[in-house]
Design a protein around this motif. Sequence first.
Motif, PDB file in Angstrom:
ATOM      1  N   UNK A  30       0.816  -1.218   0.000  1.00  0.00           N
ATOM      2  CA  UNK A  30       0.000   0.000   0.000  1.00  0.00           C
ATOM      3  C   UNK A  30       0.847   1.265   0.000  1.00  0.00           C
ATOM      4  N   UNK A  31       2.169   1.116   0.126  1.00  0.00           N
ATOM      5  CA  UNK A  31       3.059   2.265   0.140  1.00  0.00           C
ATOM      6  C   UNK A  31       4.019   2.173  -1.046  1.00  0.00           C
ATOM      7  N   UNK A  32       4.260   3.293  -1.701  1.00  0.00           N
ATOM      8  CA  UNK A  32       5.091   3.304  -2.903  1.00  0.00           C
ATOM      9  C   UNK A  32       6.537   2.966  -2.544  1.00  0.00           C
ATOM     10  N   UNK A  33       7.266   2.472  -3.557  1.00  0.00           N
ATOM     11  CA  UNK A  33       8.677   2.140  -3.335  1.00  0.00           C
ATOM     12  C   UNK A  33       9.490   3.397  -3.045  1.00  0.00           C
ATOM     13  N   UNK A  34       9.085   4.510  -3.639  1.00  0.00           N
ATOM     14  CA  UNK A  34       9.773   5.778  -3.369  1.00  0.00           C
ATOM     15  C   UNK A  34       9.624   6.176  -1.909  1.00  0.00           C
ATOM     16  N   UNK A  35       8.403   6.034  -1.391  1.00  0.00           N
ATOM     17  CA  UNK A  35       8.166   6.386   0.017  1.00  0.00           C
ATOM     18  C   UNK A  35       8.939   5.455   0.941  1.00  0.00           C
ATOM     19  N   UNK A  36       8.957   4.175   0.619  1.00  0.00           N
ATOM     20  CA  UNK A  36       9.675   3.213   1.441  1.00  0.00           C
ATOM     21  C   UNK A  36      11.174   3.512   1.424  1.00  0.00           C
ATOM     22  N   UNK A  37      11.707   3.851   0.265  1.00  0.00           N
ATOM     23  CA  UNK A  37      13.132   4.183   0.176  1.00  0.00           C
ATOM     24  C   UNK A  37      13.465   5.396   1.040  1.00  0.00           C
ATOM     25  N   UNK A  38      12.560   6.376   1.059  1.00  0.00           N
ATOM     26  CA  UNK A  38      12.765   7.559   1.901  1.00  0.00           C
ATOM     27  C   UNK A  38      12.788   7.169   3.371  1.00  0.00           C
ATOM     28  N   UNK A  39      11.869   6.313   3.776  1.00  0.00           N
ATOM     29  CA  UNK A  39      11.841   5.856   5.167  1.00  0.00           C
ATOM     30  C   UNK A  39      13.155   5.161   5.533  1.00  0.00           C
ATOM     31  N   UNK A  40      13.667   4.335   4.625  1.00  0.00           N
ATOM     32  CA  UNK A  40      14.931   3.650   4.894  1.00  0.00           C
ATOM     33  C   UNK A  40      16.054   4.666   5.091  1.00  0.00           C
ATOM     34  N   UNK A  41      16.132   5.616   4.187  1.00  0.00           N
ATOM     35  CA  UNK A  41      17.216   6.602   4.234  1.00  0.00           C
ATOM     36  C   UNK A  41      17.099   7.545   5.423  1.00  0.00           C
ATOM     37  N   UNK A  42      15.906   7.672   5.981  1.00  0.00           N
ATOM     38  CA  UNK A  42      15.695   8.543   7.144  1.00  0.00           C
ATOM     39  C   UNK A  42      15.759   7.774   8.468  1.00  0.00           C
ATOM     40  N   UNK A  43      16.333   6.573   8.438  1.00  0.00           N
ATOM     41  CA  UNK A  43      16.551   5.771   9.663  1.00  0.00           C
ATOM     42  C   UNK A  43      15.242   5.369  10.340  1.00  0.00           C
ATOM     43  N   UNK A  44      14.204   5.167   9.566  1.00  0.00           N
ATOM     44  CA  UNK A  44      12.907   4.813  10.145  1.00  0.00           C
ATOM     45  C   UNK A  44      12.594   3.328  10.038  1.00  0.00           C
ATOM     46  N   UNK A  45      13.562   2.549   9.548  1.00  0.00           N
ATOM     47  CA  UNK A  45      13.374   1.112   9.381  1.00  0.00           C
ATOM     48  C   UNK A  45      14.363   0.364  10.263  1.00  0.00           C
ATOM     49  N   UNK A  46      13.869  -0.695  10.931  1.00  0.00           N
ATOM     50  CA  UNK A  46      14.734  -1.539  11.758  1.00  0.00           C
ATOM     51  C   UNK A  46      14.612  -2.992  11.309  1.00  0.00           C
ATOM     52  N   UNK A  47      15.759  -3.682  11.307  1.00  0.00           N
ATOM     53  CA  UNK A  47      15.808  -5.129  11.091  1.00  0.00           C
ATOM     54  C   UNK A  47      16.354  -5.764  12.357  1.00  0.00           C
ATOM     55  N   UNK A  48      15.543  -6.610  12.964  1.00  0.00           N
ATOM     56  CA  UNK A  48      15.937  -7.251  14.227  1.00  0.00           C
ATOM     57  C   UNK A  48      16.421  -6.228  15.249  1.00  0.00           C
ATOM     58  N   UNK A  49      15.733  -5.087  15.297  1.00  0.00           N
ATOM     59  CA  UNK A  49      16.022  -4.075  16.292  1.00  0.00           C
ATOM     60  C   UNK A  49      17.138  -3.111  15.943  1.00  0.00           C
ATOM     61  N   UNK A  50      17.799  -3.309  14.802  1.00  0.00           N
ATOM     62  CA  UNK A  50      18.891  -2.436  14.392  1.00  0.00           C
ATOM     63  C   UNK A  50      18.455  -1.585  13.196  1.00  0.00           C
ATOM     64  N   UNK A  51      18.835  -0.301  13.211  1.00  0.00           N
ATOM     65  CA  UNK A  51      18.480   0.591  12.113  1.00  0.00           C
ATOM     66  C   UNK A  51      19.095   0.084  10.812  1.00  0.00           C
ATOM     67  N   UNK A  52      18.276   0.035   9.779  1.00  0.00           N
ATOM     68  CA  UNK A  52      18.733  -0.359   8.443  1.00  0.00           C
ATOM     69  C   UNK A  52      18.461   0.810   7.507  1.00  0.00           C
ATOM     70  N   UNK A  53      19.506   1.494   7.078  1.00  0.00           N
ATOM     71  CA  UNK A  53      19.310   2.730   6.307  1.00  0.00           C
ATOM     72  C   UNK A  53      19.929   2.678   4.908  1.00  0.00           C
ATOM     73  N   UNK A  54      20.136   1.454   4.401  1.00  0.00           N
ATOM     74  CA  UNK A  54      20.680   1.299   3.050  1.00  0.00           C
ATOM     75  C   UNK A  54      19.674   0.520   2.207  1.00  0.00           C
ATOM     76  N   UNK A  55      19.045   1.165   1.233  1.00  0.00           N
ATOM     77  CA  UNK A  55      18.030   0.492   0.428  1.00  0.00           C
ATOM     78  C   UNK A  55      18.527  -0.779  -0.256  1.00  0.00           C
ATOM     79  N   UNK A  56      19.823  -0.829  -0.600  1.00  0.00           N
ATOM     80  CA  UNK A  56      20.370  -1.978  -1.322  1.00  0.00           C
ATOM     81  C   UNK A  56      20.829  -3.100  -0.396  1.00  0.00           C
ATOM     82  N   UNK A  57      20.727  -2.884   0.909  1.00  0.00           N
ATOM     83  CA  UNK A  57      21.119  -3.918   1.861  1.00  0.00           C
ATOM     84  C   UNK A  57      20.333  -5.201   1.614  1.00  0.00           C
ATOM     85  N   UNK A  58      21.009  -6.344   1.708  1.00  0.00           N
ATOM     86  CA  UNK A  58      20.369  -7.629   1.500  1.00  0.00           C
ATOM     87  C   UNK A  58      19.738  -8.113   2.808  1.00  0.00           C
TER      88      UNK A  58
END
Length: 326
Positions: A30-58
């Motif tokens: 329901x959210x665009x890839x552009x919006x999701x990429x912005x969230x990643x780059x703005x430190x708003x995404x966590x993986x297993x409790x750690x900030x993930x701020x690189x869109x290309x991260x595997x």
Amino acid sequence: MSQQIELNGVVADHQYGQRLDQTLADMFPDYSRTRIKTWIQQDQVQLDGQVANKPREKVLSGQQVVIHAELEDDVRFEPEDIPLNIVYEDDDIMVINKPAGLVVHPGAGTPGGTLLNALLHYCPSIAEVPRAGIVHRLDKDTTGLMVVAKTIPAQTHLVTALQGREITREYEAVAIGHMTAGGTVEANIGRHPTQRIQMAVVPSGKPAVTHYRVMEKFRAHTRLRLRLESGRTHQIRVHMAHLKHPLVGDPVYGGRLKPPRSANPDLLAFLRNFKRQALHAVMLRLEHPISGEMMEWHAPIPDDFVALVEVLRADTKDHPDDLVWI
């Protein structure tokens, strides 16, 4: 104005090794890839409790995803007084029996008149829940059962359960052609390579599994019961078309009309005028997101679907010599 949202999910096995932005776009369509990429780059995404701020991260399968984001009110959905057929309701969830013709969520060409608008009118507090609590969707002309979360904790649990294939959804359908036995379709679904508004079975698509069994056989059609393991866009319709047995009335994947031979004029007229896919979400079973109670609902077959079955059954009875294949 803006609102704070929290999205939760778990990276699926088939997403192992994908880019983070691609994975999140798949998990939260329901959210665009552009919006999701912005969230990643703005430190708003966590993986297993750690900030993930690189869109290309595997990503790795099983990783816990949490997004704490600010959602701008660039689109305001208005409450609309649209009748709802509520099968069940408590403080946490609603189960809706959706009619044909009702779009689930506003989008291009459908700014209003949707289930979401109806939910905002019926339960104003649901505006605080992302997507007004909608956990999964049915196509505009597919009928039947949907669960809606009334609170964020309920939605979080239901989304996780859906991704974990812990919610059982069964459908009835009428397919074109002779199907002598049930089976399973396991074929990836993605965007059609040339018809971009359509889905198709493509190697690069997302894994999709549909189980089906034969309920009733007619001269040139088959009534099916189907169960989803995954929930891809148009999944049943695409998988049945892939088997060369598209659903009756499907305006996108159905192909040309294929009536039984020597069909009477009434049957021909009925099939020509059946303008939606013959698909109904008949059963929904899930664990209540808060109480943990296992719950199950059934939705009666809609009148137009019943009429379709009756005319095909009558045609079959009138042509007993054509039943040698059954």
